[in-house]
Design an enzyme around this catalytic site. Structure first.
Site, short mmCIF file in Angstrom:
data_model
loop_
_atom_site.label_atom_id
_atom_site.label_comp_id
_atom_site.label_asym_id
_atom_site.label_seq_id
_atom_site.Cartn_x
_atom_site.Cartn_y
_atom_site.Cartn_z
N HIS A 1 3.51 6.35 -6.83
CA HIS A 1 2.62 7.36 -7.41
C HIS A 1 3.32 8.72 -7.37
CE1 HIS A 1 -1.73 9.22 -7.46
NE2 HIS A 1 -0.99 9.62 -8.47
N HIS B 1 0.83 -1.20 0.00
CA HIS B 1 0.00 0.00 0.00
C HIS B 1 0.87 1.26 0.00
CE1 HIS B 1 -3.74 2.23 1.26
NE2 HIS B 1 -2.83 3.07 1.73
N GLU B 2 1.80 1.33 0.94
CA GLU B 2 2.61 2.54 1.07
C GLU B 2 3.59 2.70 -0.10
OE1 GLU B 2 1.69 4.72 2.99
OE2 GLU B 2 0.42 3.56 4.32
N HIS C 1 1.70 4.42 -2.80
CA HIS C 1 1.77 5.88 -2.62
C HIS C 1 3.11 6.42 -3.10
CE1 HIS C 1 -1.90 6.66 -0.45
NE2 HIS C 1 -1.60 5.86 0.56
#
Length: 604
Positions: free
Chosen positions: A396, A389-390, A393
């Site tokens: 991105h 998940h991180e 980020h």
């Protein structure tokens, strides 16, 4: 479970490389001084924009450069604080950057009103005359879009100078939640007394020993209940602050004001809640299945996190976690995997919990340097997905920073959770698809369903709680502990149904949610999750242009509106389809788990 280490006891290779931001404290201090000078100089453009296009360009360039430098010193100071919230020197440095932020906001407060004071035909002439202004076209368009909500110069200056006061409720809660609150210890499965911390709470709540879960649940919420009136006052103060700014900026509600920055209609928020309300039965069905499989007469809130398939050992070392994440994200291509590996090898990540470290996980960073990830890794399957998940980020941000100028590199909140949850969706589907063991497959499906429960259902419940409580304040009402607890308990009963006992302690859950101090943020976890399910489905199905469209989205930053950016990836969040489709996927996987578990857990 080992005693929590002090920061200086953590191995260097397990910490993030903050030296990539600043090699020394002296360099950080020098940049703080340089920034202070830029802030002091910035008002020199005041009253001069009609002198010509060159003055406008110079002001915008200085604005961009000043904010870029501020981001670097602010990120560095706060990440250094987050690795040890009890460090007095770090507290002082972070506080000094807060002061710089308030001074900077005040120094640039005249800019937007003066730009809005330019006749539109003159601004158009400037843009024709000075081609370098084209870079700022969307930035300028956004200023004019928000013209009805921009005040006169003096009022903007006052609001900017009040910024430090406005952050008080959030700052107090952050220090309370990360440094001051303590909980009664927990007796583990072996009868050994262990400390209960924010970082260890989830691991204890996944314990197969129901006594451990019940004790953990009670001890955590008793800790918050002891401060319920103080925490209610903080929550109300934050809601009043939000209402004040919304009213001052001529918005109809706090919700409208919060969504407008990302160009999101209020209808999108309301549609999310309505869609979830229309799909409560699959959630109740899932809870009935959980109750049956766990074999309990009553299903309590401390039973909803434990895996239903107990025998699967999913303890995962961090080294193995990195391998699993790379395998699961293979559909994103070799270049993406190479970037993952670069992050793993180059100390982008602060991995383990230490004493006074900020709880939870996040990705952050400053333009011009690589992104960073904070974890509190505890070797659970949930931690593996947190890593994916991180890093979603982080990459991105990496793609946006590579493609966009600083002014457009930061993406809006509405799309902030899409890449991260897309990574999670790809990873879990890979693991389910490649599992050859029925018991393991059941465990993974259970985990996938938990993502829906905690991200789509629970975050929507949080969003509804915010909507109800902020409406009370918007309409001139007041909030206290009794009101907040009552609203939250009623919503918990609505979202979990009659097959779950909404224990008395759960009424205090609102008091421990940090995101509530960033009003109307949490709904985007639910919308982002829905978009991620749609995008990952397109990529896995091999739809033409799906992968290319997704990377165009990642590169977009804030160069387009969030709705437009997601359309590049083939998802239209202006309609109900992504949320409705995600909820149907949830129902489908509930059915799959029911089928696998039909013969009894031990016969899987």
């Amino acid at each position: 479970m080992a005693k929590t280490r002090k920061r200086e006891e953590v191995k260097k290779e397990d910490t993030w490389a903050l030296e990539d931001l600043y090699a020394s404290e002296q360099l950080f201090e020098e940049d703080c001084g340089r920034l202070a000078g830029m802030i002091e100089e910035f008002p020199k453009y005041k009253g001069r924009l009609k002198e010509g296009s060159g003055v406008l360009l110079e002001m915008l360039e200085d604005y961009s450069g000043m904010n870029k430098l501020f981001e670097k010193v602010y990120v560095y100071a706060n990440q250094r604080l987050h690795q040890d919230m009890g460090n007095a020197a770090s507290q002082k440095s972070a506080a000094s950057t807060e002061v710089l932020m308030d001074k900077m906001n005040a120094a640039e407060s005249y800019m937007v009103p003066e730009i809005l004071g330019l006749p539109e035909e003159l601004l158009a002439e400037y843009c024709r005359e000075e081609r370098r202004l084209e870079k700022y076209r969307r930035f300028l368009d956004e200023i004019f879009r928000q013209k009805p909500h921009t005040l006169d110069e003096r009022s903007e200056e006052i609001l900017a100078k009040a910024g430090e006061l406005a952050k008080a409720s959030s700052n107090v809660f952050t220090m309370f939640n990360n440094a001051d609150i303590t909980f009664r210890p927990v007796t583990d499965e072996k009868g050994k007394e262990e400390p209960l911390t924010q970082g260890r709470y989830t691991a204890y709540m996944q314990s197969p020993d129901r006594r451990v879960r019940r004790e953990t649940f009670a001890n955590l919420y008793q800790g918050y209940a002891g401060f319920k009136n103080t925490l209610a006052a903080l929550y109300e103060a934050n809601a009043k602050k939000t209402a004040f700014y919304a009213k001052m900026r001529n918005y109809g509600s706090s919700l409208e004001a919060a969504l407008d920055d990302s160009e999101i209609p209020v209808a999108v928020y309301d549609s999310l809640i309505d869609s979830v309300h229309g799909h409560m039965e699959p959630m109740y069905r899932y809870m009935r299945l959980r109750k049956k499989v766990l074999g309990v007469e009553e299903l309590h809130m401390y039973d909803v996190y434990v895996p239903m398939v107990q025998e699967v050992d999913m303890k995962v070392s961090f080294e193995r976690a990195k391998e699993i994440v790379k395998e699961g994200l293979a559909p994103l291509g070799k270049r993406y995997q190479a970037l993952l590996q670069e992050g793993f090898d180059s100390r982008w990540i602060d991995i383990y919990e230490n004493e006074n470290k900020r709880t939870g996980a996040y990705s952050w960073g400053a333009y011009g340097t690589h992104p960073y990830v904070l974890l509190n890794y505890q070797e659970s399957l949930n931690d593996v997905f947190t890593l994916a998940h991180e890093m979603g980020h982080a990459l991105h941000s990496w793609h946006s920073d590579q493609e966009q100028d600083y002014i457009y590199a930061g993406y809006r909140i509405f799309v902030a959770e899409v890449a991260s949850t897309c990574n999670e969706a790809l990873l879990i589907r890979h693991m389910i698809e490649n599992s050859r063991d029925k018991q393991e497959k059941a465990y993974l499906i259970n985990y996938f369903l938990e993502q829906f429960r905690t991200t789509l259902y629970r975050q929507t419940m949080f969003a509804e709680f915010e909507k109800v409580t902020h409406e009370i304040v918007d309409e001139g009402g007041t909030l206290n502990a009794e009101t907040l607890c009552g609203i939250y308990l009623d919503l918990n009963k609505k979202y979990y149904g009659t097959d779950v006992v909404s224990d008395e302690e759960i009424q205090y859950e609102w008091s421990r949610i940090p995101h509530f101090y960033r009003a109307f943020y949490v709904y985007q976890y639910a919308t982002g999750f829905s978009a991620a399910i749609a995008i990952s489905s397109r990529i896995l199905a091999g739809e033409e242009g799906a992968l290319e469209g997704y990377f165009e989205f990642l590169k977009g930053g804030s160069s387009k509106s969030p709705i437009e950016l997601l359309r590049l990836a083939g998802v239209d969040m202006a309609g109900k389809e992504p949320v409705e489709d995600a909820l149907e996927v949830f129902e489908e996987y509930v059915g799959k788990l029911e089928k696998i578990l039909a013969g009894g857990q031990r016969e899987i």
